[in-house]
Design a protein around this motif. Structure first.
Motif, PDB file in Angstrom:
ATOM      1  N   PHE A 115       0.828  -1.215   0.000  1.00  0.00           N
ATOM      2  CA  PHE A 115       0.000   0.000   0.000  1.00  0.00           C
ATOM      3  C   PHE A 115       0.866   1.271   0.000  1.00  0.00           C
ATOM      4  N   ASP A 116       2.141   1.132  -0.360  1.00  0.00           N
ATOM      5  CA  ASP A 116       3.072   2.263  -0.305  1.00  0.00           C
ATOM      6  C   ASP A 116       2.624   3.455  -1.141  1.00  0.00           C
ATOM      7  N   GLN A 117       1.927   3.177  -2.237  1.00  0.00           N
ATOM      8  CA  GLN A 117       1.551   4.274  -3.143  1.00  0.00           C
ATOM      9  C   GLN A 117       0.204   4.898  -2.764  1.00  0.00           C
ATOM     10  N   ILE A 118      -0.388   4.460  -1.683  1.00  0.00           N
ATOM     11  CA  ILE A 118      -1.734   4.901  -1.302  1.00  0.00           C
ATOM     12  C   ILE A 118      -1.652   5.942  -0.183  1.00  0.00           C
ATOM     13  N   ASP A 119      -2.445   7.004  -0.338  1.00  0.00           N
ATOM     14  CA  ASP A 119      -2.511   8.053   0.689  1.00  0.00           C
ATOM     15  C   ASP A 119      -3.297   7.526   1.884  1.00  0.00           C
ATOM     16  N   THR A 120      -2.651   7.476   3.044  1.00  0.00           N
ATOM     17  CA  THR A 120      -3.333   6.963   4.235  1.00  0.00           C
ATOM     18  C   THR A 120      -3.571   8.068   5.270  1.00  0.00           C
ATOM     19  N   SER A 121      -3.404   9.336   4.843  1.00  0.00           N
ATOM     20  CA  SER A 121      -3.648  10.436   5.780  1.00  0.00           C
ATOM     21  C   SER A 121      -5.156  10.633   5.948  1.00  0.00           C
ATOM     22  N   ASN A 122      -5.562  11.093   7.122  1.00  0.00           N
ATOM     23  CA  ASN A 122      -6.964  11.455   7.368  1.00  0.00           C
ATOM     24  C   ASN A 122      -7.921  10.397   6.788  1.00  0.00           C
ATOM     25  N   PRO A 123      -7.902   9.183   7.305  1.00  0.00           N
ATOM     26  CA  PRO A 123      -8.605   8.053   6.679  1.00  0.00           C
ATOM     27  C   PRO A 123     -10.111   8.268   6.519  1.00  0.00           C
ATOM     28  N   ASN A 124     -10.634   7.818   5.385  1.00  0.00           N
ATOM     29  CA  ASN A 124     -12.089   7.804   5.182  1.00  0.00           C
ATOM     30  C   ASN A 124     -12.615   6.391   4.897  1.00  0.00           C
ATOM     31  N   CYS A 125     -11.808   5.379   5.231  1.00  0.00           N
ATOM     32  CA  CYS A 125     -12.280   3.998   5.179  1.00  0.00           C
ATOM     33  C   CYS A 125     -11.311   3.131   5.980  1.00  0.00           C
ATOM     34  N   VAL A 126     -11.696   1.880   6.183  1.00  0.00           N
ATOM     35  CA  VAL A 126     -10.818   0.911   6.852  1.00  0.00           C
ATOM     36  C   VAL A 126     -10.605  -0.260   5.906  1.00  0.00           C
ATOM     37  N   VAL A 127      -9.344  -0.674   5.755  1.00  0.00           N
ATOM     38  CA  VAL A 127      -9.015  -1.895   5.008  1.00  0.00           C
ATOM     39  C   VAL A 127      -8.508  -2.930   6.012  1.00  0.00           C
ATOM     40  N   ILE A 128      -9.145  -4.089   6.007  1.00  0.00           N
ATOM     41  CA  ILE A 128      -8.760  -5.157   6.928  1.00  0.00           C
ATOM     42  C   ILE A 128      -8.282  -6.355   6.106  1.00  0.00           C
ATOM     43  N   ALA A 129      -7.192  -6.953   6.551  1.00  0.00           N
ATOM     44  CA  ALA A 129      -6.645  -8.139   5.893  1.00  0.00           C
ATOM     45  C   ALA A 129      -6.330  -9.171   6.973  1.00  0.00           C
ATOM     46  N   ASP A 130      -5.833 -10.317   6.573  1.00  0.00           N
ATOM     47  CA  ASP A 130      -5.430 -11.323   7.554  1.00  0.00           C
ATOM     48  C   ASP A 130      -4.218 -10.800   8.316  1.00  0.00           C
ATOM     49  N   ALA A 131      -4.457 -10.175   9.458  1.00  0.00           N
ATOM     50  CA  ALA A 131      -3.386  -9.499  10.197  1.00  0.00           C
ATOM     51  C   ALA A 131      -2.715 -10.413  11.212  1.00  0.00           C
ATOM     52  N   GLY A 132      -3.214 -11.613  11.390  1.00  0.00           N
ATOM     53  CA  GLY A 132      -2.578 -12.553  12.331  1.00  0.00           C
ATOM     54  C   GLY A 132      -2.430 -11.943  13.718  1.00  0.00           C
ATOM     55  N   GLU A 133      -1.235 -12.010  14.255  1.00  0.00           N
ATOM     56  CA  GLU A 133      -0.977 -11.518  15.610  1.00  0.00           C
ATOM     57  C   GLU A 133      -1.300 -10.026  15.768  1.00  0.00           C
ATOM     58  N   HIS A 134      -1.395  -9.316  14.651  1.00  0.00           N
ATOM     59  CA  HIS A 134      -1.719  -7.883  14.727  1.00  0.00           C
ATOM     60  C   HIS A 134      -3.205  -7.642  15.005  1.00  0.00           C
ATOM     61  N   PHE A 135      -4.008  -8.701  15.053  1.00  0.00           N
ATOM     62  CA  PHE A 135      -5.413  -8.556  15.452  1.00  0.00           C
ATOM     63  C   PHE A 135      -5.501  -8.448  16.973  1.00  0.00           C
ATOM     64  N   SER A 136      -4.832  -7.461  17.542  1.00  0.00           N
ATOM     65  CA  SER A 136      -4.931  -7.208  18.979  1.00  0.00           C
ATOM     66  C   SER A 136      -6.219  -6.435  19.250  1.00  0.00           C
ATOM     67  N   TYR A 137      -6.634  -6.402  20.515  1.00  0.00           N
ATOM     68  CA  TYR A 137      -7.816  -5.605  20.874  1.00  0.00           C
ATOM     69  C   TYR A 137      -7.582  -4.142  20.541  1.00  0.00           C
ATOM     70  N   ARG A 138      -6.379  -3.671  20.819  1.00  0.00           N
ATOM     71  CA  ARG A 138      -6.070  -2.267  20.556  1.00  0.00           C
ATOM     72  C   ARG A 138      -6.224  -1.932  19.067  1.00  0.00           C
ATOM     73  N   ASN A 139      -5.693  -2.806  18.207  1.00  0.00           N
ATOM     74  CA  ASN A 139      -5.780  -2.533  16.761  1.00  0.00           C
ATOM     75  C   ASN A 139      -7.211  -2.665  16.243  1.00  0.00           C
ATOM     76  N   MET A 140      -7.940  -3.643  16.763  1.00  0.00           N
ATOM     77  CA  MET A 140      -9.341  -3.794  16.352  1.00  0.00           C
ATOM     78  C   MET A 140     -10.149  -2.582  16.818  1.00  0.00           C
ATOM     79  N   ASN A 141      -9.882  -2.136  18.037  1.00  0.00           N
ATOM     80  CA  ASN A 141     -10.628  -1.004  18.582  1.00  0.00           C
ATOM     81  C   ASN A 141     -10.328   0.276  17.805  1.00  0.00           C
ATOM     82  N   ARG A 142      -9.091   0.413  17.362  1.00  0.00           N
ATOM     83  CA  ARG A 142      -8.728   1.597  16.582  1.00  0.00           C
ATOM     84  C   ARG A 142      -9.500   1.598  15.251  1.00  0.00           C
TER      85      ARG A 142
END
Lengths: 239, 239
Positions: free
Chosen positions: B110-137
């Motif tokens: 996603f290097d070429q994608i503007d991720t400032s001031n988000p207007n959507c959420v993209v979710i993928a198989d995040a494995g261990e990154h599916f923490s409560y904190r990350n899900m809550n964010r």
């Protein structure tokens, strides 16, 4: 719209939700909602029976009541209907041995339950304990059972803390339901059985009771389906 | 049941799922499924067009292809259809700036994608990154949008690693859908658009192609709804 007096005619008992009605939980024990300490005191002085009916499943009742008392509320542990004791009754009645996906704070509520060789999963609002590893372990336990049983302590979408909205157990219940192809049994609001046990403890009939909460599904819808009246407050998660 | 020759009459191209068909991922780069290295080589020698069509969203295509090549597979990055590039096209077409709930391994896609001031959420198989904190964010970002958009890279229930079954992105997608009251847009199998782009890249029509996978919904059902033939293997997550 009927006047309040008419709408509340014949009410002898009040069930009060806690989070979002009495206080918003959060760092340092949370913050009472303006006017709620005095409102509870007035209800109790009025002669109405009062009971607290919560889906709180991240803290033990002792810890919850301690926080509320520090904030000035007149509440005791015996006045609180919460999911963990109801879940323990259900587990014992059905000979279920749970794998617990719960917050450490609430694990002690299951001290009397056999958790060896699990034949079901109990999920509660585990907060930070909803790690991928813990979710995956619960998933693997369910997938290893010929007849998987998933018990969820509430199914709230989110709740409000002083720092903002927080994911509740409901989403994680949905995740396990989807991944395992099962349907969870909900212990807590809006389960009719949970409201009925709160009414028994309150000592009044459904038509004599009013539920006051901030959740249109868990509090208002659930209570109304049991024949109670219900009021939704505009605090807590109300948007 | 028709003979294989008849059922595959007119086939000019083969789409192959990767996880559960070519190999089971896991510690140390995973393990090839017996016979699959030679099967890919024979398909390629046969003159059929071959393309790899995966929902892998935890690794970059470069890393995935590197692992497969080390296991002996004849595969190049250009032969792989995977969700991240398709998601990038969709984001750019619609002017969407994602909050990314993805594995670090795949963030570079996603290097070429503007991720400032988000207007959507993209979710993928995040494995261990599916923490409560990350899900809550991710939940809080969605709840803060007037018109919340949730894009999910696949919606698999689980996949098989060498160590056992593992929760895939689908459950976490369901969790956010439920908590936020939204419906996710799926990029990847079984989305028809994803199969159609794989067919374009393969250079054959739907009725000339067969999809081979281990997922009855994502692979078989999705391909059949696009007019393709499909075969389910009894490896991977097949139970």
């Amino acid at each position: 719209m009927a006047a309040w007096g008419e709408r509340l005619a014949g009410v002898r008992g009040v069930l009060l939700d806690i989070s979002g009605v009495l206080y918003d939980s959060g760092e340092g024990g949370g913050r009472p909602i303006a006017g709620s300490v005095e409102a509870v005191a007035r209800l109790k002085r009025s002669g109405l029976r009062v009971r607290f009916c919560t889906n709180e499943s991240q803290k033990s009742r002792g810890r919850l009541v301690g926080e509320l008392r520090r904030l000035g509320f007149d509440v005791s542990e015996a006045e609180v209907t919460a999911p963990p004791p109801a879940a323990c009754r259900l587990l014992q009645e059905r000979g279920l041995r749970p794998h617990l996906l719960v917050h450490d704070e609430v694990r002690s509520e299951f001290d009397q339950i056999d958790t060896s060789n699990p034949n079901c999963v109990v999920i509660a609002d585990a907060g930070e304990h909803f790690s991928y590893r813990n979710m995956n372990r619960a998933f693997q336990v369910l997938m290893g059972l010929a007849d998987p049983v998933l018990i969820s302590l509430g199914k709230g979408r989110y709740y409000k803390e002083t720092s903002g909205l927080m994911l509740d157990v409901g989403g994680y219940m949905k995740a396990l339901e989807y991944a395992c192809g099962v349907e969870a049994e909900v212990v807590g609001k809006p389960s009719p059985e949970f409201f009925r046990s709160a009414l028994r403890e309150l000592g009044v009939e459904a038509h004599q009771a009013v539920m006051i909460g901030d959740d249109i599904v868990g509090d208002v819808g659930g209570a109304q389906r049991c024949g109670m009246r219900a009021l939704q407050v505009r605090t807590g998660k109300f948007r």
